[in-house]
Design an enzyme around this catalytic site. Structure first.
Site, PDB file in Angstrom:
ATOM      1  N   ARG A 150       0.841  -1.186   0.000  1.00  0.00           N
ATOM      2  CA  ARG A 150       0.000   0.000   0.000  1.00  0.00           C
ATOM      3  C   ARG A 150       0.890   1.255   0.000  1.00  0.00           C
ATOM      4  O   ARG A 150       1.954   1.247   0.630  1.00  0.00           O
ATOM      5  CB  ARG A 150      -0.849  -0.053   1.273  1.00  0.00           C
ATOM      6  CG  ARG A 150      -1.771   1.104   1.517  1.00  0.00           C
ATOM      7  CD  ARG A 150      -2.934   1.088   0.583  1.00  0.00           C
ATOM      8  NE  ARG A 150      -4.018   1.922   1.056  1.00  0.00           N
ATOM      9  CZ  ARG A 150      -4.987   2.340   0.248  1.00  0.00           C
ATOM     10  NH1 ARG A 150      -4.989   2.021  -1.031  1.00  0.00           N
ATOM     11  NH2 ARG A 150      -5.976   3.071   0.723  1.00  0.00           N
ATOM     12  N   THR A 434      -8.536   1.082  -9.853  1.00  0.00           N
ATOM     13  CA  THR A 434      -8.363  -0.238  -9.228  1.00  0.00           C
ATOM     14  C   THR A 434      -8.573  -1.415 -10.181  1.00  0.00           C
ATOM     15  O   THR A 434      -9.408  -1.383 -11.072  1.00  0.00           O
ATOM     16  CB  THR A 434      -9.311  -0.436  -8.018  1.00  0.00           C
ATOM     17  OG1 THR A 434      -9.156   0.669  -7.155  1.00  0.00           O
ATOM     18  CG2 THR A 434      -9.010  -1.695  -7.243  1.00  0.00           C
TER      19      THR A 434
HETATM   20  O1  DON Z   1      -7.879   1.319  -1.412  1.00  0.00           O
HETATM   21  C1  DON Z   1      -9.050   1.612  -1.620  1.00  0.00           C
HETATM   22  O2  DON Z   1      -9.962   1.194  -0.938  1.00  0.00           O
HETATM   23  C2  DON Z   1      -9.391   2.517  -2.788  1.00  0.00           C
HETATM   24  N1  DON Z   1      -8.234   3.285  -3.133  1.00  0.00           N
HETATM   25  C3  DON Z   1      -9.889   1.690  -3.932  1.00  0.00           C
HETATM   26  C4  DON Z   1     -10.348   2.529  -5.074  1.00  0.00           C
HETATM   27  C5  DON Z   1     -11.143   1.793  -6.081  1.00  0.00           C
HETATM   28  O3  DON Z   1     -11.428   0.635  -5.941  1.00  0.00           O
HETATM   29  C6  DON Z   1     -11.573   2.586  -7.241  1.00  0.00           C
HETATM   30  N2  DON Z   1     -12.375   1.794  -8.106  1.00  0.00           N
HETATM   31  N3  DON Z   1     -12.988   1.388  -8.817  1.00  0.00           N
END
Ligand code: DON
Length: 623
Positions: A150, A434
């Site tokens: 992360r 994502t």
């Molecule tokens: O880590 C997270 O929870 C977010 N940064 C995820 C973002 C995300 O899934 C965007 N999507 N479609």
């Protein structure tokens, strides 16, 4: 009662320890030699086997479930394979991973190849400018490891830097979402290097190769790619200042406002040069070489604060997975700084107190109500308790324990929902981003991997050479007191910005083991907080309602994240069910897509079935 006492005790202990904002010391800056040592392979760690074996496992001993046969021929997003499988949201990326499997690579080698390829074909979702989590199951030792790559907040980050930015320019978009301050220190490549060294069998240059090929020769833009470009272009049109401020992305990937046609070949020569450099010089080229210079320059020009020390200080963390027994199954998921595993465990623990399959068969509205109520409790706790465990004391054992679930279940009223506050309060401290994919190899090693740059095209900051789109993961922190993040999530002091801290995530790579402890399903999703509920919907659909993976993936999903206080569906739910939820006091929110799921299931005949959610145009690949 016991759980309540625990909770109070934990708060007291946490308060005495002074956990919270900035409590943990930042690790000292490592020297280059230390950094190399950290990267060096530890001796004696068992490697996941490389070359594929024809037989995956002894005769199948799992309980027989009556299942209608999937119809892969008519649904190209479902794919059946004998030995190995990759399911991702990009057909080319799945192929890249499957190619590595066929060349004798293991699931980890294939996962790394898939990740590199996604960075080429899904630049709006992920890439070297992002980070993520992987859950790795090693069949030889039956060990499962959660790998955390992360992003981290830069060392000069302060809890109020986004608030201060807003004071300076109240009309600008939130600084946690667009521009240099939004960028967290990327962890993806450190993660890739780590898993390859620890568990892989191939060299970095071998697994980069398919991605390099895609970047150089090009890939065809699919509907998802075209839609993402159009959406970003309209964002630039609505706010023309973005063109001058974040012009690199606009001029290059967004082709000065001319979106590609479906089928048009997209080449990424700049990224190809970065990949070539990484293939020859290793990941160090990213964290301390020419690519690092390009990142720091782009961030600085966009008003950010990242330094070379931040890049050199980046650390991958191996963590113990969250484990939860659910009926006859064991669910493995990732721990904080992702909220995914804890929320999934909490919801399943609550649901396990009910005969959900029977309730669903007789009264689907009651099953939906129970699901929503469990989510409301778990998401309220997400807001209240969760953050980077290096900075806050997360009461993980309490939250994932059966006693606590029993207490929450007792609070559920089958006839009505409660006011938001009843589920918890947060001390608000004063879909296209994502990509998830999963890989299974012929030895049954499993990788469930979610990576992201957060919102589509991340912070809109892109490096001038190398074409790397930088994340806006700082928005996953509680960046502006009292204001929700881009997904409407509210978190508190636990998730305040602090130097070196990792923002709370919803990423939920998940592996399910059957009663014999063998992997039977792996899945994950994209979609912010809807990641968690997407995974839960599919889990319940498969484990409780006995749907095939295809049916489970396609079924209408239900979502509640405590705040905003509304139930959301994707697709068209049964109007009777909606009416019944309204009668129980639930507010129904606007309908919208709820996460994009990728999954692989072991079928009774010992073959694998891959599913790439049809909403995004992905295709599984295998052999
Ligand atoms: O880590 C997270 O929870 C977010 N940064 C995820 C973002 C995300 O899934 C965007 N999507 N479609």
């Amino acid at each position: 009662m016991l759980a309540r006492i625990c909770a109070v005790l934990i708060v007291a202990i946490a308060a005495r320890a002074g956990v919270g904002l900035g409590a943990a010391a930042r690790p000292a800056s490592p020297s280059k030699a230390e950094r190399q040592k950290q990267r060096a392979k530890p001796k004696g760690r068992p490697k996941a086997k490389g070359p594929a074996k024809p037989k995956r496992r002894a005769p199948d001993t799992r309980p027989i479930k009556p299942k209608t046969k999937p119809t892969p021929k008519t649904r190209r997003w479902l794919f059946k394979a004998e030995r190995g499988m990759v399911a991702s949201d990009s057909a080319e990326a799945s192929k890249a991973g499957a190619e590595i499997l066929q060349e004798g690579g293991n699931a980890i080698d294939a996962a790394v190849a898939t990740s590199f390829a996604l960075g080429v074909t899904r630049p709006y979702s992920t890439g070297p400018g992002g980070g993520g989590f992987a859950l790795i199951y090693l069949s030889q030792t039956k060990e499962t490891v959660a790998v955390d790559f992360r992003e981290m907040a830069p060392g000069d980050a302060t809890w109020d830097m986004v608030v201060e930015a807003r004071k300076k320019d109240p009309n600008a978009p939130p600084a946690s979402r667009i521009g240099g301050l939004a960028v967290g220190v990327p962890g993806l490549l450190a993660g890739v290097e780590h898993v390859l060294e620890e568990f892989g069998t191939m060299r970095l240059d071998q697994v980069i190769d398919p991605a390099l090929d895609l970047a150089e020769r090009g890939f065809k833009a699919d509907a998802d790619y075209v839609a993402a470009c159009k959406k970003a272009i309209s964002q630039y049109r609505r706010n023309p200042k973005l063109v001058t401020k974040y012009g690199t992305l606009y001029r290059t990937l967004l082709n000065r406002g001319q979106p590609p046609a479906k089928g048009q070949v997209i080449r990424r020569p700049e990224l190809a040069s970065a990949l070539r450099l990484i293939a020859s010089a290793g990941v160090a080229a990213f964290y301390e070489g020419r690519i690092a210079d390009a990142i720091l320059l782009a961030v600085e020009k966009a008003g950010g604060i990242m330094t070379i020390e931040d890049l050199l200080n980046y650390r991958v963390r191996e963590r113990k997975p969250v484990r939860c027994t659910y009926r006859d199954f064991e669910i493995l998921a990732v721990p904080p700084p992702s909220s995914g595993g804890i929320v999934i465990a909490e919801v399943l623990n609550i649901l396990s107190r009910y005969p959900l399959a029977d309730i669903h068969a007789d009264r689907p509205d009651e099953a939906a109500h129970l699901f929503v109520e469990a989510c409301k409790h778990a998401f309220a706790n997400r807001s209240r308790w969760l953050g980077d465990p290096a900075y806050v004391r997360v009461p993980q054992r309490m939250l994932t324990g059966k006693t606590y679930a029993e207490m929450l279940a007792k609070d559920i009223d089958l006839t009505k929902t409660h006011p938001t506050k009843r589920y918890g309060t947060t001390r608000i401290h004063d879909d296209k981003g994502t990509s998830h994919f999963c890989v299974v190899d012929a030895d049954d090693n499993v990788v469930a991997w979610t990576e992201t740059i957060n919102l589509p095209f991340g912070s809109l900051v892109m490096t001038e050479p190398f074409g790397i789109v930088l994340n806006n993961e700082m928005d996953d922190f509680s960046a502006e007191p009292g204001k929700p993040d881009a997904f409407g999530l509210r978190t508190g002091t636990c998730n305040a910005i602090a130097p070196g801290k990792r923002p709370l995530s919803s990423m939920s790579p998940t592996i399910v083991l059957d009663a014999d402890g063998l992997p039977m399903l792996t899945l994950g999703a994209s979609g912010g907080p809807r990641i968690i509920t997407s995974v839960l919907n599919v889990l319940v659909n498969v484990l409780d309602y006995d749907l095939t993976l295809g049916e489970a993936t396609e079924a209408v999903r239900i979502h509640h994240q405590w705040q905003p206080n509304d139930v959301r569906f994707n697709g068209r739910p049964d109007p009777k069910l909606v009416a019944s939820l309204k009668k129980r006091g639930h507010r129904i929110g606007k309908q919208r897509a709820i996460g994009i799921v990728q999954a692989i299931e072991w079928l009774k005949d010992n073959t694998l079935l891959g599913a790439s959610d049809p909403k995004r145009g992905g295709r599984p690949a295998g052999y």
